[in-house]
Motif scaffolding. Structure first.
Motif, PDB file in Angstrom:
ATOM      1  N   ASP A   1     -10.782  64.382  70.387  1.00 42.74           N
ATOM      2  CA  ASP A   1     -11.615  63.394  69.723  1.00 42.74           C
ATOM      3  C   ASP A   1     -13.040  63.533  70.213  1.00 42.74           C
ATOM      4  N   ILE A   2     -13.843  64.227  69.426  1.00 36.99           N
ATOM      5  CA  ILE A   2     -15.195  64.532  69.863  1.00 36.99           C
ATOM      6  C   ILE A   2     -16.148  63.395  69.590  1.00 36.99           C
ATOM      7  N   GLY A   3     -15.695  62.370  68.845  1.00 39.40           N
ATOM      8  CA  GLY A   3     -16.591  61.260  68.552  1.00 39.40           C
ATOM      9  C   GLY A   3     -16.390  60.075  69.466  1.00 39.40           C
ATOM     10  N   ALA A   4     -15.159  59.901  69.963  1.00 41.02           N
ATOM     11  CA  ALA A   4     -14.859  58.715  70.754  1.00 41.02           C
ATOM     12  C   ALA A   4     -15.680  58.633  72.022  1.00 41.02           C
ATOM     13  N   ALA A   5     -16.007  59.801  72.577  1.00 44.38           N
ATOM     14  CA  ALA A   5     -16.759  59.812  73.834  1.00 44.38           C
ATOM     15  C   ALA A   5     -18.153  59.223  73.671  1.00 44.38           C
ATOM     16  N   ALA A   6     -18.611  59.119  72.432  1.00 42.84           N
ATOM     17  CA  ALA A   6     -19.950  58.578  72.217  1.00 42.84           C
ATOM     18  C   ALA A   6     -19.988  57.060  72.323  1.00 42.84           C
ATOM     19  N   LEU A   7     -18.807  56.449  72.221  1.00 43.88           N
ATOM     20  CA  LEU A   7     -18.755  54.994  72.247  1.00 43.88           C
ATOM     21  C   LEU A   7     -19.042  54.463  73.642  1.00 43.88           C
ATOM     22  N   ASN A   8     -19.722  53.353  73.682  1.00 43.71           N
ATOM     23  CA  ASN A   8     -20.011  52.669  74.942  1.00 43.71           C
ATOM     24  C   ASN A   8     -20.759  53.556  75.928  1.00 43.71           C
ATOM     25  N   GLN A   9     -21.571  54.448  75.427  1.00 46.08           N
ATOM     26  CA  GLN A   9     -22.367  55.301  76.292  1.00 46.08           C
ATOM     27  C   GLN A   9     -23.843  55.024  76.041  1.00 46.08           C
ATOM     28  N   ASP A  10     -24.613  55.009  77.102  1.00 49.39           N
ATOM     29  CA  ASP A  10     -26.040  54.738  76.980  1.00 49.39           C
ATOM     30  C   ASP A  10     -26.808  55.943  76.446  1.00 49.39           C
ATOM     31  N   ARG A  11     -26.331  57.139  76.735  1.00 47.64           N
ATOM     32  CA  ARG A  11     -27.053  58.337  76.347  1.00 47.64           C
ATOM     33  C   ARG A  11     -26.578  58.816  74.977  1.00 47.64           C
ATOM     34  N   PRO A  12     -27.454  59.505  74.223  1.00 49.27           N
ATOM     35  CA  PRO A  12     -27.047  60.042  72.921  1.00 49.27           C
ATOM     36  C   PRO A  12     -25.909  61.032  73.075  1.00 49.27           C
ATOM     37  N   PHE A  13     -25.047  61.058  72.080  1.00 46.76           N
ATOM     38  CA  PHE A  13     -23.902  61.972  72.085  1.00 46.76           C
ATOM     39  C   PHE A  13     -24.135  63.035  71.024  1.00 46.76           C
ATOM     40  N   VAL A  14     -24.103  64.308  71.434  1.00 45.36           N
ATOM     41  CA  VAL A  14     -24.367  65.414  70.521  1.00 45.36           C
ATOM     42  C   VAL A  14     -23.022  65.982  70.072  1.00 45.36           C
ATOM     43  N   SER A  15     -22.624  65.633  68.858  1.00 40.03           N
ATOM     44  CA  SER A  15     -21.305  66.022  68.364  1.00 40.03           C
ATOM     45  C   SER A  15     -21.146  67.525  68.252  1.00 40.03           C
ATOM     46  N   SER A  16     -22.209  68.225  67.845  1.00 40.37           N
ATOM     47  CA  SER A  16     -22.097  69.677  67.691  1.00 40.37           C
ATOM     48  C   SER A  16     -21.817  70.361  69.031  1.00 40.37           C
ATOM     49  N   LEU A  17     -22.436  69.852  70.102  1.00 42.34           N
ATOM     50  CA  LEU A  17     -22.167  70.410  71.421  1.00 42.34           C
ATOM     51  C   LEU A  17     -20.723  70.147  71.824  1.00 42.34           C
ATOM     52  N   ALA A  18     -20.241  68.943  71.550  1.00 43.20           N
ATOM     53  CA  ALA A  18     -18.858  68.604  71.887  1.00 43.20           C
ATOM     54  C   ALA A  18     -17.881  69.481  71.130  1.00 43.20           C
ATOM     55  N   ARG A  19     -18.194  69.767  69.873  1.00 43.21           N
ATOM     56  CA  ARG A  19     -17.313  70.650  69.099  1.00 43.21           C
ATOM     57  C   ARG A  19     -17.287  72.060  69.693  1.00 43.21           C
ATOM     58  N   GLY A  20     -18.463  72.534  70.102  1.00 36.44           N
ATOM     59  CA  GLY A  20     -18.509  73.861  70.715  1.00 36.44           C
ATOM     60  C   GLY A  20     -17.691  73.928  71.988  1.00 36.44           C
ATOM     61  N   MET A  21     -17.780  72.878  72.806  1.00 35.24           N
ATOM     62  CA  MET A  21     -16.989  72.855  74.032  1.00 35.24           C
ATOM     63  C   MET A  21     -15.497  72.803  73.722  1.00 35.24           C
ATOM     64  N   SER A  22     -15.131  72.122  72.642  1.00 38.34           N
ATOM     65  CA  SER A  22     -13.716  72.037  72.289  1.00 38.34           C
ATOM     66  C   SER A  22     -13.158  73.412  71.927  1.00 38.34           C
ATOM     67  N   ILE A  23     -14.002  74.284  71.374  1.00 44.00           N
ATOM     68  CA  ILE A  23     -13.560  75.646  71.070  1.00 44.00           C
ATOM     69  C   ILE A  23     -13.216  76.387  72.363  1.00 44.00           C
ATOM     70  N   LEU A  24     -14.098  76.301  73.345  1.00 44.52           N
ATOM     71  CA  LEU A  24     -13.842  76.989  74.615  1.00 44.52           C
ATOM     72  C   LEU A  24     -12.607  76.418  75.302  1.00 44.52           C
ATOM     73  N   ARG A  25     -12.408  75.105  75.223  1.00 48.08           N
ATOM     74  CA  ARG A  25     -11.263  74.480  75.873  1.00 48.08           C
ATOM     75  C   ARG A  25      -9.951  74.853  75.201  1.00 48.08           C
ATOM     76  N   ALA A  26     -10.012  75.305  73.951  1.00 53.31           N
ATOM     77  CA  ALA A  26      -8.784  75.631  73.229  1.00 53.31           C
ATOM     78  C   ALA A  26      -8.111  76.886  73.774  1.00 53.31           C
ATOM     79  N   PHE A  27      -8.876  77.759  74.412  1.00 54.68           N
ATOM     80  CA  PHE A  27      -8.295  78.980  74.972  1.00 54.68           C
ATOM     81  C   PHE A  27      -7.502  78.650  76.234  1.00 54.68           C
ATOM     82  N   GLN A  28      -6.332  79.256  76.348  1.00 56.29           N
ATOM     83  CA  GLN A  28      -5.478  79.054  77.504  1.00 56.29           C
ATOM     84  C   GLN A  28      -5.268  80.378  78.229  1.00 56.29           C
ATOM     85  N   ALA A  29      -4.751  80.272  79.448  1.00 59.80           N
ATOM     86  CA  ALA A  29      -4.666  81.453  80.311  1.00 59.80           C
ATOM     87  C   ALA A  29      -3.873  82.586  79.677  1.00 59.80           C
ATOM     88  N   GLU A  30      -2.856  82.248  78.897  1.00 58.75           N
ATOM     89  CA  GLU A  30      -2.002  83.291  78.326  1.00 58.75           C
ATOM     90  C   GLU A  30      -2.549  83.863  77.024  1.00 58.75           C
TER      91      GLU A  30
END
Length: 282
Positions: free
Chosen positions: A20-49
Motif C-alpha cells: 500500500d503505497i498510499g497509506a504511508a502518506a496518511l498522518n504524516q507531516d512531510r509530503p509523500f511522493v507516490s512515484s518514489l514509493a512505487r519505485g521502491m516497491s519494485i526493488l522490494r519485490a525481488f527476493q533472494a532466490e
C-alpha cells in the motif's frame, strides 16, 4: 535462439497485504511522493532466490499496473539499480543496490563489529548466526555466518523467514514500540486468516511473554519442526533502527538448553559491545 525460462510464479500468501503505497502518506507531516514509493516497491519485490523477474511478475507482486511497472523498471534500469537481461527479456537486481546497504553497515564500524562477533559466536559449533532486519511481515537476513556442517535450510543473505514463528521475528516484535507492534499484529492477523485466532496469536503472545521474562526470543520447532533458534534485538547506535541477532540450527544438535547455556551469553555480550559504539546500551 535462447529459450526463455518460465517466469517464476508470484509467491502468494493468504491474506498478505499488497504494498500500500498510499497509506504511508496518511498522518504524516512531510509530503509523500507516490512515484518514489512505487519505485521502491519494485526493488522490494525481488527476493533472494529470484534470478530474473518480468514485468508481469513484478506487477503481481506489487499490485501495480503492468504499464506502471514498465515505466518504473525503465527508470530503475537507467539509474543502475536494475539490469535488463535481453536473453530472458526480464530484469535482475544490479549490484548498485548493495551500495545502499554498505552505507548503513559501514557507519561507526557497525557492520565490521557485528561480523566479528558473529564469527566468534559461530565458532561454538554447528550453527547459523544471522543478522536480520524487518521486511514487511518477514525478517530478511542481511548477514549470515554458518559452520560448513550446520543445517542451513538453504538460507542465505537476502532470504526471508516469517515474523510470527521465528526467533528473529519475535525479537523484533518485542523491541518495536507499541504503535508499530500493534500495527504489525493487525497485519499478521490479516495475513494468517483463521489460523491467527486459532493458534498463531496464542503462540506468538506466549513467545513474547517468555521473552519479557527471559530476555531473549526463541523458536523451538515452531517455524520448522527440525529447527531451533534464539535471538535478541540490536539497535543501530546512530538511528535506533532495530536489527536482530540470532543463532539457530538443527534441533538434533542444538537443544534449547544448549542454545541458552553456550550461545546466549555470547549474544548478550555482542549486544553490549555493539551498543557501546554509540555510547549507549541495549
Amino acid at each position: 535462439m535462447t529459450e526463455t525460462p518460465p517466469e517464476q510464479a508470484p509467491k502468494r500468501r493468504r491474506g498478505r497485504p499488497r504494498q500500500d503505497i498510499g497509506a504511508a502518506a496518511l498522518n504524516q507531516d512531510r509530503p509523500f511522493v507516490s512515484s518514489l514509493a512505487r519505485g521502491m516497491s519494485i526493488l522490494r519485490a525481488f527476493q533472494a532466490e529470484d534470478r530474473v523477474l518480468g514485468t508481469q511478475a513484478l506487477a503481481d507482486r506489487t499490485g501495480l499496473h503492468k504499464t506502471t511497472v514498465s515505466r518504473l523498471v525503465g527508470t530503475l534500469t537507467q539509474l543502475g539499480y536494475l539490469r535488463y537481461m535481453p536473453e530472458y527479456g526480464k530484469y535482475a537486481v544490479s549490484n548498485q543496490v548493495l551500495t545502499l546497504g554498505y552505507a548503513v553497515m559501514g557507519r561507526f564500524g557497525f557492520g565490521e563489529m557485528v561480523r566479528n562477533r558473529m564469527e566468534d559466536i559461530a565458532q561454538q559449533g554447528e550453527c547459523v548466526v544471522a543478522l536480520s532486519v524487518r521486511d514487511r511481515l518477514d525478517m530478511m537476513f542481511v548477514e549470515l555466518i554458518r559452520q560448513p556442517t550446520a543445517n542451513s535450510l538453504s538460507l542465505n543473505v537476502g532470504s526471508r523467514i516469517p515474523m510470527a514463528e521465528s526467533a528473529p521475528g519475535r525479537a523484533f516484535l518485542f523491541a518495536a514500540d507499541d504503535a508499530e507492534r500493534e500495527k504489525l499484529m493487525e497485519e499478521l492477523a490479516d495475513f494468517h486468516g483463521n489460523d491467527w485466532e486459532n493458534t498463531k496469536k496464542v503462540e506468538l503472545q506466549s513467545a513474547l511473554d517468555r521473552m519479557r521474562r527471559q530476555g531473549h526470543s526463541d523458536s523451538f520447532g515452531e517455524w520448522r519442526g527440525e529447527h531451533n533458534a534464539i535471538g535478541i534485538p540490536l539497535h543501530d547506535p546512530f538511528t535506533g533502527d532495530i536489527y536482530t541477532l540470532s543463532v539457530g540450527g538443527n534441533a538434533h544438535n542444538l537443544s534449547p538448553e544448549r542454545l541458552r547455556l553456550e550461545y546466549l551469553p555470547k549474544l548478550f555480550s555482542a549486544a553490549q559491545e555493539i551498543g557501546s559504539l554509540g555510547g549507549g546500551s541495549f
